[in-house]
Design a protein around this motif. Structure first.
Motif, PDB file in Angstrom:
ATOM      1  N   LEU A 140       2.921  -1.884   2.948  1.00 49.23           N
ATOM      2  CA  LEU A 140       2.328  -1.410   4.192  1.00 49.23           C
ATOM      3  C   LEU A 140       1.913  -2.622   5.006  1.00 49.23           C
ATOM      4  CD1 LEU A 140       0.928   0.829   5.979  1.00 49.23           C
ATOM      5  CD2 LEU A 140      -1.093   0.483   4.516  1.00 49.23           C
ATOM      6  N   THR A 141       2.339  -2.682   6.270  1.00 46.35           N
ATOM      7  CA  THR A 141       1.903  -3.769   7.144  1.00 46.35           C
ATOM      8  C   THR A 141       0.429  -3.565   7.453  1.00 46.35           C
ATOM      9  OG1 THR A 141       4.091  -3.932   8.136  1.00 46.35           O
ATOM     10  CG2 THR A 141       2.261  -4.919   9.355  1.00 46.35           C
ATOM     11  N   VAL A 142      -0.362  -4.598   7.165  1.00 48.50           N
ATOM     12  CA  VAL A 142      -1.800  -4.547   7.415  1.00 48.50           C
ATOM     13  C   VAL A 142      -2.099  -5.118   8.795  1.00 48.50           C
ATOM     14  CG1 VAL A 142      -4.060  -5.394   6.647  1.00 48.50           C
ATOM     15  CG2 VAL A 142      -2.351  -4.649   4.965  1.00 48.50           C
ATOM     16  N   ARG A 143      -1.605  -6.318   9.029  1.00 47.07           N
ATOM     17  CA  ARG A 143      -1.685  -6.983  10.330  1.00 47.07           C
ATOM     18  C   ARG A 143      -0.673  -8.108  10.323  1.00 47.07           C
ATOM     19  NH1 ARG A 143      -6.653  -8.156   7.750  1.00 47.07           N
ATOM     20  NH2 ARG A 143      -6.934 -10.376   7.274  1.00 47.07           N
ATOM     21  N   LYS A 144      -0.521  -8.776  11.422  1.00 43.12           N
ATOM     22  CA  LYS A 144       0.536  -9.769  11.621  1.00 43.12           C
ATOM     23  C   LYS A 144       0.824 -10.609  10.361  1.00 43.12           C
ATOM     24  CE  LYS A 144       1.981 -13.541  14.517  1.00 43.12           C
ATOM     25  NZ  LYS A 144       1.580 -14.573  15.426  1.00 43.12           N
ATOM     26  N   GLY A 145       1.978 -10.357   9.753  1.00 44.49           N
ATOM     27  CA  GLY A 145       2.432 -11.133   8.608  1.00 44.49           C
ATOM     28  C   GLY A 145       1.756 -10.816   7.292  1.00 44.49           C
ATOM     29  N   LEU A 146       0.812  -9.906   7.279  1.00 47.47           N
ATOM     30  CA  LEU A 146       0.087  -9.568   6.053  1.00 47.47           C
ATOM     31  C   LEU A 146       0.413  -8.139   5.641  1.00 47.47           C
ATOM     32  CD1 LEU A 146      -3.418 -11.092   6.876  1.00 47.47           C
ATOM     33  CD2 LEU A 146      -1.575 -12.118   5.538  1.00 47.47           C
ATOM     34  N   GLU A 147       0.672  -7.967   4.348  1.00 46.13           N
ATOM     35  CA  GLU A 147       1.039  -6.660   3.835  1.00 46.13           C
ATOM     36  C   GLU A 147       0.191  -6.294   2.624  1.00 46.13           C
ATOM     37  OE1 GLU A 147       5.672  -5.870   4.600  1.00 46.13           O
ATOM     38  OE2 GLU A 147       5.277  -7.383   3.062  1.00 46.13           O
ATOM     39  N   ALA A 148       0.195  -5.004   2.340  1.00 49.40           N
ATOM     40  CA  ALA A 148      -0.407  -4.473   1.116  1.00 49.40           C
ATOM     41  C   ALA A 148       0.705  -3.822   0.315  1.00 49.40           C
ATOM     42  CB  ALA A 148      -1.476  -3.436   1.446  1.00 49.40           C
ATOM     43  N   VAL A 149       0.714  -4.070  -0.976  1.00 49.74           N
ATOM     44  CA  VAL A 149       1.615  -3.342  -1.856  1.00 49.74           C
ATOM     45  C   VAL A 149       0.913  -2.026  -2.187  1.00 49.74           C
ATOM     46  CG1 VAL A 149       0.738  -4.396  -3.999  1.00 49.74           C
ATOM     47  CG2 VAL A 149       3.061  -3.497  -3.933  1.00 49.74           C
ATOM     48  N   LEU A 150       1.669  -0.944  -2.250  1.00 46.42           N
ATOM     49  CA  LEU A 150       1.066   0.334  -2.613  1.00 46.42           C
ATOM     50  C   LEU A 150       0.882   0.384  -4.123  1.00 46.42           C
ATOM     51  CD1 LEU A 150       1.956   0.948   0.294  1.00 46.42           C
ATOM     52  CD2 LEU A 150       2.562   3.230  -0.477  1.00 46.42           C
ATOM     53  N   SER A 151      -0.318   0.733  -4.570  1.00 41.14           N
ATOM     54  CA  SER A 151      -0.551   0.879  -6.007  1.00 41.14           C
ATOM     55  C   SER A 151       0.372   1.983  -6.523  1.00 41.14           C
ATOM     56  CB  SER A 151      -2.015   1.223  -6.293  1.00 41.14           C
ATOM     57  OG  SER A 151      -2.317   2.508  -5.789  1.00 41.14           O
ATOM     58  N   ARG A 152       0.652   1.960  -7.784  1.00 40.73           N
ATOM     59  CA  ARG A 152       1.588   2.929  -8.354  1.00 40.73           C
ATOM     60  C   ARG A 152       1.151   4.379  -8.101  1.00 40.73           C
ATOM     61  NH1 ARG A 152       5.831   1.624 -10.918  1.00 40.73           N
ATOM     62  NH2 ARG A 152       5.059  -0.432 -11.439  1.00 40.73           N
ATOM     63  N   PRO A 153      -0.132   4.748  -8.313  1.00 38.26           N
ATOM     64  CA  PRO A 153      -0.517   6.144  -8.039  1.00 38.26           C
ATOM     65  C   PRO A 153      -0.327   6.540  -6.565  1.00 38.26           C
ATOM     66  CG  PRO A 153      -2.195   5.072  -9.370  1.00 38.26           C
ATOM     67  CD  PRO A 153      -1.233   4.007  -8.943  1.00 38.26           C
ATOM     68  N   VAL A 154      -0.622   5.622  -5.649  1.00 36.75           N
ATOM     69  CA  VAL A 154      -0.436   5.905  -4.224  1.00 36.75           C
ATOM     70  C   VAL A 154       1.050   6.056  -3.916  1.00 36.75           C
ATOM     71  CG1 VAL A 154      -0.697   4.943  -1.889  1.00 36.75           C
ATOM     72  CG2 VAL A 154      -2.601   4.843  -3.505  1.00 36.75           C
ATOM     73  N   TYR A 155       1.869   5.195  -4.491  1.00 33.44           N
ATOM     74  CA  TYR A 155       3.320   5.278  -4.298  1.00 33.44           C
ATOM     75  C   TYR A 155       3.845   6.623  -4.797  1.00 33.44           C
ATOM     76  CZ  TYR A 155       8.284   3.987  -4.897  1.00 33.44           C
ATOM     77  OH  TYR A 155       9.648   3.938  -4.852  1.00 33.44           O
ATOM     78  N   TYR A 156       3.423   7.050  -5.995  1.00 35.33           N
ATOM     79  CA  TYR A 156       3.889   8.331  -6.531  1.00 35.33           C
ATOM     80  C   TYR A 156       3.447   9.495  -5.645  1.00 35.33           C
ATOM     81  CZ  TYR A 156       5.221   5.966 -10.890  1.00 35.33           C
ATOM     82  OH  TYR A 156       5.795   5.152 -11.825  1.00 35.33           O
ATOM     83  N   GLN A 157       2.232   9.436  -5.130  1.00 36.62           N
ATOM     84  CA  GLN A 157       1.742  10.472  -4.237  1.00 36.62           C
ATOM     85  C   GLN A 157       2.598  10.533  -2.969  1.00 36.62           C
ATOM     86  OE1 GLN A 157      -2.338   9.767  -3.094  1.00 36.62           O
ATOM     87  NE2 GLN A 157      -2.511  11.692  -1.981  1.00 36.62           N
ATOM     88  N   LEU A 158       2.949   9.367  -2.444  1.00 33.44           N
ATOM     89  CA  LEU A 158       3.766   9.286  -1.236  1.00 33.44           C
ATOM     90  C   LEU A 158       5.167   9.849  -1.480  1.00 33.44           C
ATOM     91  CD1 LEU A 158       3.500   8.040   1.664  1.00 33.44           C
ATOM     92  CD2 LEU A 158       4.665   6.054   0.732  1.00 33.44           C
ATOM     93  N   VAL A 159       5.789   9.472  -2.584  1.00 34.87           N
ATOM     94  CA  VAL A 159       7.133   9.964  -2.907  1.00 34.87           C
ATOM     95  C   VAL A 159       7.119  11.474  -3.137  1.00 34.87           C
ATOM     96  CG1 VAL A 159       8.974   9.891  -4.643  1.00 34.87           C
ATOM     97  CG2 VAL A 159       8.014   7.764  -3.764  1.00 34.87           C
ATOM     98  N   GLU A 160       6.063  11.974  -3.768  1.00 40.05           N
ATOM     99  CA  GLU A 160       5.957  13.413  -3.985  1.00 40.05           C
ATOM    100  C   GLU A 160       5.938  14.160  -2.645  1.00 40.05           C
ATOM    101  OE1 GLU A 160       2.541  16.261  -5.733  1.00 40.05           O
ATOM    102  OE2 GLU A 160       3.256  14.705  -7.128  1.00 40.05           O
ATOM    103  N   MET A 161       5.211  13.622  -1.665  1.00 38.73           N
ATOM    104  CA  MET A 161       5.185  14.244  -0.336  1.00 38.73           C
ATOM    105  C   MET A 161       6.567  14.186   0.312  1.00 38.73           C
ATOM    106  SD  MET A 161       1.523  13.245   1.365  1.00 38.73           S
ATOM    107  CE  MET A 161       1.579  11.517   0.971  1.00 38.73           C
ATOM    108  N   ALA A 162       7.246  13.049   0.172  1.00 39.64           N
ATOM    109  CA  ALA A 162       8.585  12.910   0.754  1.00 39.64           C
ATOM    110  C   ALA A 162       9.559  13.890   0.106  1.00 39.64           C
ATOM    111  CB  ALA A 162       9.076  11.473   0.603  1.00 39.64           C
ATOM    112  N   LEU A 163       9.448  14.076  -1.195  1.00 47.03           N
ATOM    113  CA  LEU A 163      10.316  15.038  -1.884  1.00 47.03           C
ATOM    114  C   LEU A 163      10.041  16.461  -1.408  1.00 47.03           C
ATOM    115  CD1 LEU A 163      10.238  13.552  -5.496  1.00 47.03           C
ATOM    116  CD2 LEU A 163      12.232  13.703  -3.981  1.00 47.03           C
TER     117      LEU A 163
END
Length: 186
Positions: free
Chosen positions: A141-164
């Motif tokens: 996830l882009t946080v601000r110019k040139g800085l990003e956050a990696v999605l934690s595994r539980p957040v990633y799974y929650q996101l993929v579940e919504m996409a599915l």
């Protein structure tokens, strides 16, 4: 005024989260070019933990404060920047971790908000992109110019579940009128 961490995202509406995210004022580190340059002897580990001279920084308020003056340099490195000093900092992977997510709506009407390990809030939109590199195990996830956050595994799974559940073609997810494609692994 002392820092008050945000309440759990689940107890807030997306409008309240967006208002809190907007209120987070950050220093204009991109405008500062100090002459005093050095090494902070700090690093951010892949799990989002901050270290100074090999020892973990135990005070969350210190990590939050340092995170507000972090910037990505043109050469790809990272630095802690004030008007008077710029100190390099080692970053293993992404400097932030998205540890919690809240959402409203579904499909094209979906809105996503993320809380980082520093308690900062980020709304996924056209300025704060979600990217799903096919060669990486987790999205960013882009946080601000040139800085990003990696999605934690539980957040990633929650996101993929919504996409599915949305079952869009192409496969992906919407947030605040921005579409983020997700490449399916074969």
């Amino acid at each position: 005024m002392p820092y008050t961490p945000p309440p759990e995202l689940a107890s807030l509406s997306l409008a309240e989260i967006a208002e809190m995210a907007e209120a987070q004022k950050l220093p204009p580190v991109d405008q500062w070019e100090p002459e005093n340059i050095g090494d902070s002897e700090m690093r951010i580990a892949t799990d989002g933990s901050w270290y100074h001279q090999g020892d973990p920084i135990q005070r969350p308020a210190m990590v939050r404060a340092f995170s507000t003056i972090l910037r990505r340099e043109d050469d790809g490195g990272f630095a802690l920047v004030t008007p008077f000093q710029k100190l390099s900092i080692a970053v293993e992977g992404a400097p932030f971790v998205a540890v919690e997510m809240e959402h409203e709506g579904s499909g094209k009407e979906r809105k996503l908000a993320f809380r980082l390990n520093t308690d900062h809030l980020v709304i996924a939109d056209a300025d704060h992109l979600l990217r799903f590199p096919s060669d990486q195990p987790q999205p960013y996830l882009t946080v601000r110019k040139g800085l990003e956050a990696v999605l934690s595994r539980p957040v990633y799974y929650q996101l993929v579940e919504m996409a599915l559940e949305d079952d869009l073609n192409p496969f992906g997810i919407w947030s605040h009128n921005a579409f983020f494609p997700i490449e399916k692994s074969e």
